[in-house]
Design an enzyme around this catalytic site. Sequence first.
Site, PDB file in Angstrom:
ATOM      1  N   GLU A  15       0.833  -1.208   0.000  1.00  0.00           N
ATOM      2  CA  GLU A  15       0.000   0.000   0.000  1.00  0.00           C
ATOM      3  C   GLU A  15       0.867   1.257   0.000  1.00  0.00           C
ATOM      4  OE1 GLU A  15      -2.557   1.683  -0.232  1.00  0.00           O
ATOM      5  OE2 GLU A  15      -4.362   0.503   0.074  1.00  0.00           O
ATOM      6  N   ARG A  99      -6.781   1.590  13.616  1.00  0.00           N
ATOM      7  CA  ARG A  99      -5.439   1.661  13.063  1.00  0.00           C
ATOM      8  C   ARG A  99      -5.407   2.701  11.953  1.00  0.00           C
ATOM      9  NH1 ARG A  99      -4.715  -0.255   7.981  1.00  0.00           N
ATOM     10  NH2 ARG A  99      -6.091  -1.878   7.159  1.00  0.00           N
ATOM     11  N   ASN A 101      -4.816   4.037   8.191  1.00  0.00           N
ATOM     12  CA  ASN A 101      -4.952   3.472   6.856  1.00  0.00           C
ATOM     13  C   ASN A 101      -4.397   4.476   5.851  1.00  0.00           C
ATOM     14  OD1 ASN A 101      -5.757   1.083   5.399  1.00  0.00           O
ATOM     15  ND2 ASN A 101      -7.335   2.317   4.425  1.00  0.00           N
ATOM     16  N   ASN A 156      -9.966   5.465   1.973  1.00  0.00           N
ATOM     17  CA  ASN A 156      -9.001   5.262   0.897  1.00  0.00           C
ATOM     18  C   ASN A 156      -9.121   6.417  -0.088  1.00  0.00           C
ATOM     19  OD1 ASN A 156      -7.333   2.823   1.011  1.00  0.00           O
ATOM     20  ND2 ASN A 156      -9.273   1.714   1.095  1.00  0.00           N
ATOM     21  N   ASP A 204     -10.025   1.600  -4.068  1.00  0.00           N
ATOM     22  CA  ASP A 204      -8.927   1.633  -3.108  1.00  0.00           C
ATOM     23  C   ASP A 204      -8.166   2.946  -3.331  1.00  0.00           C
ATOM     24  OD1 ASP A 204      -6.810   0.871  -1.268  1.00  0.00           O
ATOM     25  OD2 ASP A 204      -7.379  -1.202  -1.605  1.00  0.00           O
TER      26      ASP A 204
END
Length: 291
Positions: A15, A99, A101, A156, A204
């Site tokens: 990523e 968390r 991202n 995202n 994404d």
Amino acid sequence: MTWTAVTEHRAQLGEGPFWDAPTQALYWVDIAGKQALRLIGANVQIWQMPEHVSAFIPCESGDALVTLSSGVYRLDLDSPGLEPRLTLLCVADPQPGNRANEARCDALGRLWLGTMQNNIGEQGEDLPVTRRTGGLFRIDRDARVTPLLRGLGIPNTLLWSEDITTLYFGDSLDGTLYQHVIRTDGNLEPAQIWFEGHGRGGPDGSAMDAEGFIWNARWDGSCLLRLAPDGTVDRVIDLPVSRPTSCVFGDADLKTLYITSAASPLGHSLDGAVLSMRVDVPGKSCTRFAG
């Protein structure tokens, strides 16, 4: 189109690609593998993180930021890969069980960070997202944190219009890319749907080219979509990976597209690789963190 795997490395969940123009270096992460990676020429450096890491962004001061589960840290790039020297910059999201991202810097060098309910187990396995506990935060060079959005699922895509008055932002849990007008005080107007409902995978990460088109990676869709400024599909670019996760423009002319990807149950040979391909339009350059 000719795709090339830029290294032999295969990520569990690749990523966050970032192209650093001053050093001609590619930065990216393996979230589930807890690795921050940098490619300069043919040399790959890997820093093993103590927690899941979602972004790896160089700073103007000479070090880099890594977004870990417990906060945003500075990483000393001269530290050994197995003993990374980390210094806490800030805790943007104190929500237990969340968390980091998506993360990217705007043209002013401010870090925008999207967080979500943790969906990765200790062995890297997928966990279900059952709560919309994520948020979007802006972090200034002095480490001041400004909360911008709450109630997010899987944030995202973080991109901005040329004049920094519009944010393009995605929530993969909704399968939607949104537009937010950025107010003069820095806060966001309510979301407007910009793109949704395509049959090839879910949205994404993304990159923007010099013409203002957005290249969106389609998780489980084995493709990128090039989306026009009005939100219509300009083209579909098929990929030899099952789960492309994000992309960035790089090289000296910004005409090489780098795409990160994740492992998948289909087990294609390139799943988890970083791919590269030459394209016909340059992209917009990445911005380092200003601090």
